[in-house]
Design a protein around this motif. Structure first.
Motif, PDB file in Angstrom:
ATOM      1  N   THR A 156       0.829  -1.219   0.000  1.00 28.98           N
ATOM      2  CA  THR A 156       0.000   0.000   0.000  1.00 28.98           C
ATOM      3  C   THR A 156       0.863   1.270   0.000  1.00 28.98           C
ATOM      4  OG1 THR A 156      -0.183  -0.281   2.395  1.00 28.98           O
ATOM      5  CG2 THR A 156      -2.054  -1.000   1.075  1.00 28.98           C
ATOM      6  N   TRP A 158       1.358   5.678   0.859  1.00 29.58           N
ATOM      7  CA  TRP A 158       1.337   6.457   2.097  1.00 29.58           C
ATOM      8  C   TRP A 158       0.166   7.418   2.173  1.00 29.58           C
ATOM      9  CZ3 TRP A 158       1.376  11.245   0.111  1.00 29.58           C
ATOM     10  CH2 TRP A 158       2.065  11.452  -1.091  1.00 29.58           C
ATOM     11  N   LYS A 182       2.524  -5.042   3.348  1.00 33.47           N
ATOM     12  CA  LYS A 182       3.624  -4.098   3.529  1.00 33.47           C
ATOM     13  C   LYS A 182       3.105  -2.684   3.283  1.00 33.47           C
ATOM     14  CE  LYS A 182       6.687  -2.143   0.982  1.00 33.47           C
ATOM     15  NZ  LYS A 182       6.711  -0.844   1.685  1.00 33.47           N
ATOM     16  N   GLU A 185       6.804   2.628   3.691  1.00 31.57           N
ATOM     17  CA  GLU A 185       7.826   2.868   4.723  1.00 31.57           C
ATOM     18  C   GLU A 185       7.716   4.285   5.298  1.00 31.57           C
ATOM     19  OE1 GLU A 185       8.092   2.283   1.532  1.00 31.57           O
ATOM     20  OE2 GLU A 185       9.901   3.125   0.611  1.00 31.57           O
ATOM     21  N   PHE A 233      -1.820  -4.525  -5.172  1.00 27.88           N
ATOM     22  CA  PHE A 233      -0.930  -3.372  -5.009  1.00 27.88           C
ATOM     23  C   PHE A 233      -1.670  -2.071  -5.270  1.00 27.88           C
ATOM     24  CE2 PHE A 233       1.768  -0.276  -7.325  1.00 27.88           C
ATOM     25  CZ  PHE A 233       2.654   0.051  -6.313  1.00 27.88           C
ATOM     26  N   THR A 234      -1.379  -1.053  -4.490  1.00 26.89           N
ATOM     27  CA  THR A 234      -1.798   0.314  -4.801  1.00 26.89           C
ATOM     28  C   THR A 234      -0.584   1.205  -4.716  1.00 26.89           C
ATOM     29  OG1 THR A 234      -4.032  -0.022  -3.989  1.00 26.89           O
ATOM     30  CG2 THR A 234      -3.295   2.234  -4.123  1.00 26.89           C
ATOM     31  N   GLY A 235      -0.324   1.960  -5.757  1.00 28.10           N
ATOM     32  CA  GLY A 235       0.819   2.870  -5.766  1.00 28.10           C
ATOM     33  C   GLY A 235       1.009   3.435  -7.158  1.00 28.10           C
ATOM     34  N   SER A 236       2.233   3.819  -7.457  1.00 27.06           N
ATOM     35  CA  SER A 236       2.478   4.509  -8.725  1.00 27.06           C
ATOM     36  C   SER A 236       2.493   3.534  -9.903  1.00 27.06           C
ATOM     37  CB  SER A 236       3.807   5.251  -8.651  1.00 27.06           C
ATOM     38  OG  SER A 236       4.836   4.311  -8.476  1.00 27.06           O
ATOM     39  N   THR A 239       5.930   1.663 -10.334  1.00 24.09           N
ATOM     40  CA  THR A 239       6.108   0.542  -9.402  1.00 24.09           C
ATOM     41  C   THR A 239       5.159  -0.596  -9.773  1.00 24.09           C
ATOM     42  OG1 THR A 239       6.641   2.142  -7.684  1.00 24.09           O
ATOM     43  CG2 THR A 239       6.176  -0.086  -6.956  1.00 24.09           C
ATOM     44  N   LEU A 259      -3.323   2.167  -9.696  1.00 20.63           N
ATOM     45  CA  LEU A 259      -2.132   2.977  -9.963  1.00 20.63           C
ATOM     46  C   LEU A 259      -2.445   4.470 -10.078  1.00 20.63           C
ATOM     47  CD1 LEU A 259      -0.613   0.396 -12.470  1.00 20.63           C
ATOM     48  CD2 LEU A 259      -0.350   0.504  -9.989  1.00 20.63           C
ATOM     49  N   GLY A 260      -1.575   5.193 -10.722  1.00 22.74           N
ATOM     50  CA  GLY A 260      -1.675   6.653 -10.734  1.00 22.74           C
ATOM     51  C   GLY A 260      -2.757   7.194 -11.648  1.00 22.74           C
ATOM     52  N   CYS A 293      -4.888   9.522  -5.630  1.00 24.75           N
ATOM     53  CA  CYS A 293      -4.795   8.988  -6.993  1.00 24.75           C
ATOM     54  C   CYS A 293      -5.896   9.561  -7.859  1.00 24.75           C
ATOM     55  CB  CYS A 293      -4.882   7.468  -6.949  1.00 24.75           C
ATOM     56  SG  CYS A 293      -6.360   6.893  -6.118  1.00 24.75           S
ATOM     57  N   GLU A 392       1.656  13.066 -13.511  1.00 17.83           N
ATOM     58  CA  GLU A 392       0.978  13.037 -12.214  1.00 17.83           C
ATOM     59  C   GLU A 392       1.894  13.747 -11.222  1.00 17.83           C
ATOM     60  OE1 GLU A 392       0.836   9.388  -9.851  1.00 17.83           O
ATOM     61  OE2 GLU A 392      -1.253   9.810  -9.397  1.00 17.83           O
TER      62      GLU A 392
HETATM   63  P1  NAD Z   1       4.976   3.955  -4.788  1.00 16.73           P
HETATM   64  O1  NAD Z   1       4.659   3.215  -6.027  1.00 16.73           O
HETATM   65  O2  NAD Z   1       6.272   4.661  -4.687  1.00 16.73           O
HETATM   66  O3  NAD Z   1       4.936   2.961  -3.532  1.00 16.73           O
HETATM   67  C1  NAD Z   1       3.769   2.226  -3.195  1.00 16.73           C
HETATM   68  C2  NAD Z   1       4.182   1.031  -2.352  1.00 16.73           C
HETATM   69  O4  NAD Z   1       4.963   0.157  -3.161  1.00 16.73           O
HETATM   70  C3  NAD Z   1       5.050   1.385  -1.142  1.00 16.73           C
HETATM   71  O5  NAD Z   1       4.681   0.555  -0.065  1.00 16.73           O
HETATM   72  C4  NAD Z   1       6.455   1.044  -1.629  1.00 16.73           C
HETATM   73  O6  NAD Z   1       7.365   0.735  -0.591  1.00 16.73           O
HETATM   74  C5  NAD Z   1       6.158  -0.191  -2.482  1.00 16.73           C
HETATM   75  N1  NAD Z   1       7.166  -0.531  -3.490  1.00 16.73           N
HETATM   76  C6  NAD Z   1       7.993   0.321  -4.165  1.00 16.73           C
HETATM   77  N2  NAD Z   1       8.786  -0.401  -5.025  1.00 16.73           N
HETATM   78  C7  NAD Z   1       8.444  -1.703  -4.901  1.00 16.73           C
HETATM   79  C8  NAD Z   1       8.888  -2.920  -5.502  1.00 16.73           C
HETATM   80  N3  NAD Z   1       9.828  -2.925  -6.439  1.00 16.73           N
HETATM   81  N4  NAD Z   1       8.316  -4.082  -5.123  1.00 16.73           N
HETATM   82  C9  NAD Z   1       7.338  -4.088  -4.193  1.00 16.73           C
HETATM   83  N5  NAD Z   1       6.877  -2.981  -3.567  1.00 16.73           N
HETATM   84  C10 NAD Z   1       7.410  -1.789  -3.919  1.00 16.73           C
HETATM   85  O7  NAD Z   1       3.740   4.941  -4.535  1.00 16.73           O
HETATM   86  P2  NAD Z   1       3.570   6.014  -3.375  1.00 16.73           P
HETATM   87  O8  NAD Z   1       4.481   7.172  -3.681  1.00 16.73           O
HETATM   88  O9  NAD Z   1       3.639   5.364  -2.031  1.00 16.73           O
HETATM   89  O10 NAD Z   1       2.022   6.452  -3.573  1.00 16.73           O
HETATM   90  C11 NAD Z   1       1.649   7.385  -4.512  1.00 16.73           C
HETATM   91  C12 NAD Z   1       1.163   6.706  -5.791  1.00 16.73           C
HETATM   92  O11 NAD Z   1       0.117   5.801  -5.481  1.00 16.73           O
HETATM   93  C13 NAD Z   1       0.573   7.686  -6.775  1.00 16.73           C
HETATM   94  O12 NAD Z   1       1.004   7.379  -8.079  1.00 16.73           O
HETATM   95  C14 NAD Z   1      -0.940   7.450  -6.633  1.00 16.73           C
HETATM   96  O13 NAD Z   1      -1.677   7.827  -7.768  1.00 16.73           O
HETATM   97  C15 NAD Z   1      -0.979   5.994  -6.371  1.00 16.73           C
HETATM   98  N6  NAD Z   1      -2.263   5.614  -5.729  1.00 16.73           N
HETATM   99  C16 NAD Z   1      -3.209   4.962  -6.463  1.00 16.73           C
HETATM  100  C17 NAD Z   1      -4.447   4.644  -5.885  1.00 16.73           C
HETATM  101  C18 NAD Z   1      -5.540   3.951  -6.684  1.00 16.73           C
HETATM  102  O14 NAD Z   1      -6.497   3.463  -6.082  1.00 16.73           O
HETATM  103  N7  NAD Z   1      -5.447   3.885  -8.005  1.00 16.73           N
HETATM  104  C19 NAD Z   1      -4.699   4.978  -4.546  1.00 16.73           C
HETATM  105  C20 NAD Z   1      -3.719   5.636  -3.829  1.00 16.73           C
HETATM  106  C21 NAD Z   1      -2.492   5.945  -4.430  1.00 16.73           C
END
Ligand code: NAD
Length: 489
Positions: A156, A158, A182, A185, A233-236, A239, A259-260, A293, A392
């Motif tokens: 997830t 932050w 996880k 961090e 997974f939720t994040g960029s 990633t 994702l983003g 996001c 983004e």
């Molecule tokens: P990030 O991708 O940097 O990190 C997200 C998570 O992935 C963190 O826990 C990080 O430690 C982990 N991570 C990073 N590299 C990894 C790897 N190689 N293997 C496994 N895990 C890994 O994103 P962020 O900066 O924490 O959050 C912001 C991003 O999240 C923005 O792009 C936002 O749009 C996106 N987001 C999307 C949604 C959605 O529902 N679509 C919701 C919230 C945030």
């Protein structure tokens, strides 16, 4: 009285494994408060061996405890108790507000109830979805039998630590899986406390484990672990691509990827009351300091109402004031850290170098110690190739583009990479429906911007914004795999 002293919050040890908070021997990561940049804790990073312990224990616990085979209604009862404890817990709001970008009043009034309700929604799902029976020969019976995967890895970001954890854990646990989660961090502690409350609610120890650390070390070890059967997974987007490739390489694991985004707010000249529309647009790009996001960060407005709408937005942006997240009067979120602040600053500088004009904001608020509070910013950026329109930013920055004809507006609303959400503002139903059909995005909001509390509506992106859905029954069903069975008798 919601305000609290940030120096007096008692933190749990980072990891939560087999029903215990624990430390590990990994590298020490510093954790800072977004509101003033001050380091408040160190975190021992889980190494591959620690991840192996957490996943192996989860794999054993989900079977040995009977969680996977329990009656779905029993699982639902535990999840409902968990939701109650989340709402009643005194320390959870402070842990969330201290370490994240969410002001305490926002955490108490929105984040905690929203987190608890998401878990209750999945408690209700636990016994609502069954498999299928197929028409076959008279002397045979064909069935589709849903079953849990086993261990699901959840990773997830932050920006909404508690609710993101609930969107992952709720459906996975309701469907009878174990979860190793996880968190980011940057925001580790509230999620660890949330997991402890699950065990207090009756979840067997080991069925939900939390491992802390960076993506490169802890996250990648989790995705690669041979006993992990699915990754959520939720994040960029970058990633997400990396995780999808790692998940394929290490066992062709299915993935859900949220994702983003770079979502448009398409405003037609028949959108109705300008002030109401301005308030909607404003919330869409300033909520959580723009670190959402779904943030609606591209205003695409029809010429006839562009001037009054922009003027109203500029006036509203000038009313924002920064305030630390532990003060109950604070309403506006800081950026998560200096890295994010520098990113916002550098995209704005690049946008200006390519002809964008700052209509309001454009700077960090002064006098906020080492906290990064960014002024709500409007950029007039006509070119679709301007960096502020393309990228983004993850900060409170709204680009403004003006159009004349409907078709031109729809073309501007399209994005080459992202397709997460879109807002359409018009009182004409045919126009709204034409736009809804034309826009390539996983969610379209018409005459509103933002989710409701209806957990039944799933969320998820098209294009580079992701694969699969969180929320809704779709997220529950994505936590089950389907076994085809044919019996001759
Ligand atoms: P990030 O991708 O940097 O990190 C997200 C998570 O992935 C963190 O826990 C990080 O430690 C982990 N991570 C990073 N590299 C990894 C790897 N190689 N293997 C496994 N895990 C890994 O994103 P962020 O900066 O924490 O959050 C912001 C991003 O999240 C923005 O792009 C936002 O749009 C996106 N987001 C999307 C949604 C959605 O529902 N679509 C919701 C919230 C945030």
């Amino acid at each position: 009285m919601l305000s609290f002293d940030p120096e007096k919050v008692i933190l749990p040890a980072g990891h939560y494994i087999d029903g215990q908070h624990c430390d590990t021997q990994g590298e020490q990561l510093s954790v800072n408060r977004p509101s003033d940049g001050k380091p408040y804790a160190t975190l021992s990073e889980a190494q591959a061996g620690d991840v192996d312990r957490a996943v192996t224990l989860a794999h054993q616990a989900v079977k040995a405890s009977g969680w996977a085979s329990a009656s779905p209604r029993e699982r639902g009862k535990v999840l409902r108790r968990w939701a109650d404890l989340i709402e009643q817990d005194a320390t959870l709001p402070q842990l969330e507000a201290l370490g994240s970008t969410r002001p305490i009043s926002d955490v108490v009034n929105h984040e905690i109830p929203f987190t608890a309700e998401a878990i209750r929604f999945y408690a209700e799902c636990a016994d609502k979805y069954s498999g299928d029976l197929f028409p076959t020969r008279d002397s045979s019976l064909g069935m589709l039998v849903p079953e849990p995967y086993g261990v699901i890895a959840a990773i997830t970001p932050w920006n909404f630590p508690l609710s993101m954890a609930s969107w992952k854990c709720g459906p996975a646990l309701a469907a009878g899986n174990a979860v190793v989660l996880k968190p980011s961090e940057l925001t580790p502690f509230s999620t660890a406390r949330m997991a402890e409350l699950a065990v207090q609610a009756g979840l067997p120890s080991g069925v939900l484990n939390i491992v802390q650390g960076s993506g490169a070390v802890t996250g990648s070890a989790l995705v690669a672990h041979p006993l992990v059967r699915k990754v959520s997974f939720t994040g960029s987007t970058l990633t997400g691509a990396r995780i999808m490739s790692d998940a394929a390489y290490h066992g062709m694991k299915p993935v859900t990827l949220e994702l983003g985004g770079k979502s448009p707010q398409l405003v037609f000249d028949d959108a109705g009351d300008i002030d109401t529309v301005a308030q909607r647009i404003l919330r869409g790009f300033t909520a959580n300091g723009g670190q959402a996001c779904v943030a609606g960060t591209r205003l695409i407005v029809q010429r006839a109402i562009a001037e009054p709408l922009i003027a109203r937005l500029v006036a509203l942006c000038q009313t924002f004031r920064p305030g630390v997240t532990w003060d109950e009067t604070s309403r506006y979120a800081p950026l998560i850290d200096a890295r994010q602040g520098n990113k916002v600053a550098s995209v704005i500088a690049a946008a200006k170098a390519q002809g964008a004009q700052v209509l309001v904001g454009g700077e960090r608020f002064a006098d906020t110690a080492d906290g990064w509070f960014w002024q709500p910013t409007l950029l007039s950026a006509p070119g679709a190739d301007n960096p502020a329109v393309e990228q983004e930013i993850f900060g409170p920055v709204l680009t403004v583009q003006i159009f004349d004809e409907e078709e031109e507006g729809l073309q501007l609303a399209a994005h080459a990479i992202y397709g997460l959400c879109a807002g359409v503002h018009t009182l004409s139903l045919p126009r709204a429906l034409r736009a809804m059909r034309a826009i390539e995005a996983g969610t379209v909001w018409i005459n509103r911007y933002g989710r409701s509390g209806d957990f039944i509506i799933p969320t998820g992106g098209f294009l580079g914004s992701g694969i699969g859905k969180d929320l809704g029954r779709q997220a529950f069903q994505a936590c089950q795999r389907q076994k085809s069975v044919l019996i001759d008798f």
